[in-house]
Design a protein around this motif. Sequence first.
Motif, PDB file in Angstrom:
ATOM      1  N   UNK A  37       0.979  -1.526  -0.383  1.00 24.12           N
ATOM      2  CA  UNK A  37      -0.242  -0.090  -0.141  1.00 24.12           C
ATOM      3  C   UNK A  37       0.846   1.500   0.443  1.00 24.12           C
ATOM      4  N   UNK A  38       0.796   2.395  -0.604  1.00 22.56           N
ATOM      5  CA  UNK A  38       0.955   3.300  -0.934  1.00 22.56           C
ATOM      6  C   UNK A  38       1.472   4.044  -0.019  1.00 22.56           C
ATOM      7  N   UNK A  39       0.694   4.278   1.261  1.00 20.95           N
ATOM      8  CA  UNK A  39       0.722   4.748   2.381  1.00 20.95           C
ATOM      9  C   UNK A  39      -0.848   4.699   3.217  1.00 20.95           C
ATOM     10  N   UNK A  40      -0.212   3.287   4.630  1.00 21.15           N
ATOM     11  CA  UNK A  40      -1.779   3.381   5.316  1.00 21.15           C
ATOM     12  C   UNK A  40      -2.326   4.112   6.214  1.00 21.15           C
ATOM     13  N   UNK A  41      -1.746   5.235   6.160  1.00 22.43           N
ATOM     14  CA  UNK A  41      -2.535   6.370   7.161  1.00 22.43           C
ATOM     15  C   UNK A  41      -3.794   7.216   5.819  1.00 22.43           C
ATOM     16  N   UNK A  42      -3.184   7.203   4.708  1.00 27.22           N
ATOM     17  CA  UNK A  42      -4.322   7.822   3.970  1.00 27.22           C
ATOM     18  C   UNK A  42      -5.393   6.637   3.171  1.00 27.22           C
ATOM     19  N   UNK A  43      -4.652   5.448   3.757  1.00 28.74           N
ATOM     20  CA  UNK A  43      -6.106   4.948   3.031  1.00 28.74           C
ATOM     21  C   UNK A  43      -7.336   4.596   3.586  1.00 28.74           C
ATOM     22  N   UNK A  82      -1.430  -3.471   8.027  1.00 29.40           N
ATOM     23  CA  UNK A  82      -1.656  -2.632   9.379  1.00 29.40           C
ATOM     24  C   UNK A  82      -2.550  -1.162   9.576  1.00 29.40           C
ATOM     25  N   UNK A  83      -3.219  -1.996   8.868  1.00 30.01           N
ATOM     26  CA  UNK A  83      -4.521   0.380   7.523  1.00 30.01           C
ATOM     27  C   UNK A  83      -5.093   0.228   9.302  1.00 30.01           C
ATOM     28  N   UNK A  87      -3.809   2.476  -4.677  1.00 27.26           N
ATOM     29  CA  UNK A  87      -3.607   1.653  -3.049  1.00 27.26           C
ATOM     30  C   UNK A  87      -1.894   1.345  -3.593  1.00 27.26           C
ATOM     31  N   UNK A  88      -1.508   1.300  -4.686  1.00 26.30           N
ATOM     32  CA  UNK A  88      -0.254   0.701  -4.783  1.00 26.30           C
ATOM     33  C   UNK A  88       0.316   2.083  -5.070  1.00 26.30           C
TER      34      UNK A  88
END
Lengths: 176, 426
Positions: free
Chosen positions: B52-58, B88-89, B146-147
Amino acid sequence: MQKKFGGLAIFLDRSDINTDEIIPAKYLTEVTKEALTPYILEDLKLEGFDPKGEKLKNATVVVSRENFGCGSSREHAPWVFEVNDVHTVIAESYARIFRQNMFNGGMLAIELPKADIDQLVALQQQGDVEVAVDLDGQSITVKAGGEERQFSFEISQFDKALIESGGWVEFADARY
Amino acid sequence: MGKTLAEKIFDSHLRDEPFPGAKVLSLDRVLCHEITTPVAIADLVWREKDRVFDKNKIKVVIDHVTPSKDTKTATQAKILRDWARRHEIPDFFDIGRNGVCHAIFPEKGYIRPGFTVIMGDSHTCTHGAFGAFAAGVGTTDLEVGILKGVCAFREPETIRINLNGSLPEGVYAKDVILHVIAQLGVNGATDRVVEFRGSIVDQMSMDARMTLCNMAVEAGGTSGVCMPDMTTVNYLWEFIQDEFSSKEAALADYQQWVSDPDAVYSSTLEIDVSSLEPQVTFGYKPDCVKSIKEMQGAPVDQVYIGTCTNGRIEDLRQAAEVLKGKTIADSVRGIVSPATPKIFSDALAEGIIQIFMDAGFCVTNPTCGACLGMSNGVLAEGEVAAATSNRNFNGRMGKGGMVHLMSPSSAAATALTGVITDARSL
């Protein structure tokens, strides 16, 4: 790998055919594209159209009118076409998300003016309509009975690049 | 030359322009639910790119069929749940804490002015109510989002809708947006951003603005947008108070996203709402709209109040006002689904849930459910529903079923009589 375009056409002669008609929501519980195969256009009510008929089974091109693919964003709509070997849609206009989903999957959504679609629809009277696509020449050649016509279309460089790369995932992965 | 809000967001988020007119934007939010995300996850795994490119933005929610109704929907939920845990989103909303995506994500403060937002859901345009560019996309766009944290769009043009006059009593945001869609047509805003302006929008709450923006896609629009103002700041304040010294400072910062006075629009629609009546759809397209008087007396089998259009607290209050102390007609099944646990909880505290129950409504958990005929209130063939949802396609709530879209107030009135009813006539 670039997909194959063109082939035998089926006509869905109505505007605003939505993605619920292309693939009903109750099948959105599937988690593979292949599982969608039998349900193509199942809920579409259109005179002379049979979702289980031979005509649809043999078609690899769908021709329709305005605002094709409106409604839900479900990519299951282009997928159900893809798994049934329909890689080409020709319409007067598209809903944005559907059009993007087609190119994102490396498929072709051709836009033609109403007058051209009228001619295409009329060609059905001559018999089966066979469409050949020349992507580089941006034209289609349509044969029905003894008649043959050519129509030119516009495609953006980006959409063409998506088709040539096999889709948006491939394009984006190589570039970003 | 001035710029529209959408142009400002495009300029500030432009990551690449691989070909003229193809704008690849960096994303602030990638929102996910269990219907359109699992295939993206499976494809990423197959490509050996399960990242995932950034778990905090998903942000992730299970909302369409919840609780799961069968093995297939349980599997979709499991794929999403396992993926969210694996990466770990932090903001993943599972059963008990989940709600309709376009209600719960704004409620959690995730959507801010100037943001770019995508989701594999056409009603993502809802989030433009916060002055964001928010677009529904397919699973492939979602997968790349996502990627890589990017998404491609054509250069946006904006249609400006000026809503002025004074909204008559008993006429709500839902009536306004149905009227707007009737004017634009179902593809009148294709490839356009729909910007809602005017004194009516200025006076609207965030709930009402979300109702407006929610249905922009029913006119083909890419995103609805409202200008960020003090109403936006007040709604977001609990989430942004550490970022700004005062509400005024937040407002001053958010002004950068307001369209310039000399911005150029593809077209402008002037609508005076002063004589607007409650609206209702007939037929199978969202632009088939009449005033409710013209449809008065048409029988319905089911009334459904909820959804990303009208399942928020203000909507439930409007319905409860009509239902209070009354019972629904014997011929009607009433279903209400508060759009989030917080809305449910607030409705309980305000006595609204009791009003619904006393009236004979079935109160269900927050879910998209019946709106798209997936669960929790699917229609039988030949049945008719009055619903506060956003789509009246043939068979939308169940094969062979018909849907009349209307405001929560009109839906409540219709539940009481069993036939389409103007709440003001009761």
